[in-house]
Motif scaffolding. Sequence first.
Motif: not given
Length: 630
Positions: A400-406, A629-630
């Motif tokens: 949600y903070d758009e700092k990481r991606a899975a 995000p989510g």
Amino acid sequence: MEDAERASAYAGRAGRAVPGDRVRGVRRAGAAGGRAVAALGAAGLLLSGCASMPDHGEIRRVDASQGVDSQVRVFGAPPADKASPADIVDGFLEAMTSDDPQLATARKYLTEDAAKDWRPGSAVTVLSAGLDRVRVEGEKDPDSPRWKVTGKKLATVDERSAYQPETGGKRYEEFLQLVQVNKQWRISTPPSSLVLSESDFQRIYKPVNKYYFSGGTLVADPVYVRQRSDPDSRMDPTTQTVQSLLDGPSKWLGPVVSTAFPSGTALREGTKSLSYDGQNTLRVPLNEKGSNVGQPQCQKMATQLLYTVRDLTASRLDRVELLRSDGKSSLCWVTGVAAASIAGRPAPPEHQYYVDKDSKLVRMVLNANADEQQQDKPEVAPGPLATAAGFKVGSAAIAYDEKRAAVVSDDGHGLYVVTLTTAGQMPQPLLTSKTGKLTPPSWDAQGDLWVADLDPQTQGLYRIPGGTGAPQKVDVAGLDGGRISALKASSDGVRIALLVEKEGGRKNLFIGRIERPEGKGDTSRLSVRELRPAAPQMAEVTAMSWAPRGRLLVVGRESGGVDQARYMLADGSMVAAGLPGATGLTAIAAADDDSKPVVAFSGEDGIVWLPPGAQWRTVAAGGKAPVYPG
């Protein structure tokens, strides 16, 4: 003269008939009671249909008012003098569907004691169609006939106004005992709840959300209130909703949420209506139980109220003020801006993401109002994914903070968590599926990562705490042999939508409650409980996403129908608005913000957007797996 009788009398004088496809089962008021329909249009006429009604027979169906929408008011007619037992039963069953606020006409079919004790507002039984009624044969006392009423249960609405779909075609069955009072037949044993067909239920009741806290985040709890005054409490819809909020969360959601209101808090005695002042402020008077709290707790209480009532009303609501039990002195107040910070909702997304034709994760700045020529071009997501040679992305989820991606690799075997803020090497996978595939992952607002493994040997739902810990297999109660083929955690972190594939390949949508262990001890005991159908109207579901206000956006088809995208209420109660021209979609995503466009993947057009109030447009001819995000 009461409203119901006045409407019925006017209808009889007017001599106008409602077409059969508008209202079914309407009878001549002079023969056996029935219903009068008031159409709220320009003419403002009160209309009534008529049809003959036998006073004996075997099985008789009492049809629902199919086709009558919420702008049409239906009133019951009182029992005729010396009406037969059959007419009393049928007149009562139809009078239950009346818009008469206190159901006064329906009570006229009951004995004095039964009318006094009957509490139809405490629960509702919703049937898929009308009722069948038949006289019970072989009764010992012919002067005390008994009638059995039956139907197919669709759902129940409990004492906390929560909707619970029924599964397995469960039958409804109750007995109505008739007795003679002053030579008039009356019912001495009315149903234990209000009994309505689906169409009547949707006409009389409206869905609303009330809000509770899970940690520091507000969670929507869907319930139903009457569109007009409640027959028991006499409260208007806004007041009903507020009182339902004070009564506490639904039984299904209760184990994972809490309320800021002290136990026993209720509206000040005698409160039946709540109103707004000229500054768009709602003032809510509480009883003594709710009047002795500090400011921080009071502001959380006001925040719950503001979000609850704002979802209910079409008018603008800028502020909620809580009043003490004297109904005059202020306890606290909160504005919409302050409530937003207390509610703990995720910030609006800055980008929309998808996987491009080269299997790279890309993102686009959200600029839904720009035309196609001005639209910002997609850019490769920064970080290790931008420089990893030969790594292909199959699906992704963005924190949600758009700092990481899975991301799941294109072959479906590996799950990786990468930063979107700094460059570096690709990390090792957190989870691998040896012979099967991993589903697209999903983040919740608490920072946990969710994914399902389709490998027959390790099949199941997994959670990676904080997106960094060791994967934990999550116990899911109620799968009954099905396997999870897709999932999406809600932004509040207490619910998860699961697309479950069972034998035969058909996929159905369920929602489960995420139960986390109390305290900071062993988190491996986290589980998903009480799966319930989220789209029972759909024969098969293809794709889904959470949408604003706790709804779901679902792609699927009804039995014998074509694929379509529709908003659904998360309790499985009804289909809301559909998306125009949404055919051929195999993936869909919505932000937790109505101002952001819906994004989807179409096999013919690629990545497409549907901005609010606009038409679908293609934003990337190649690509797949769109996500917010989510």
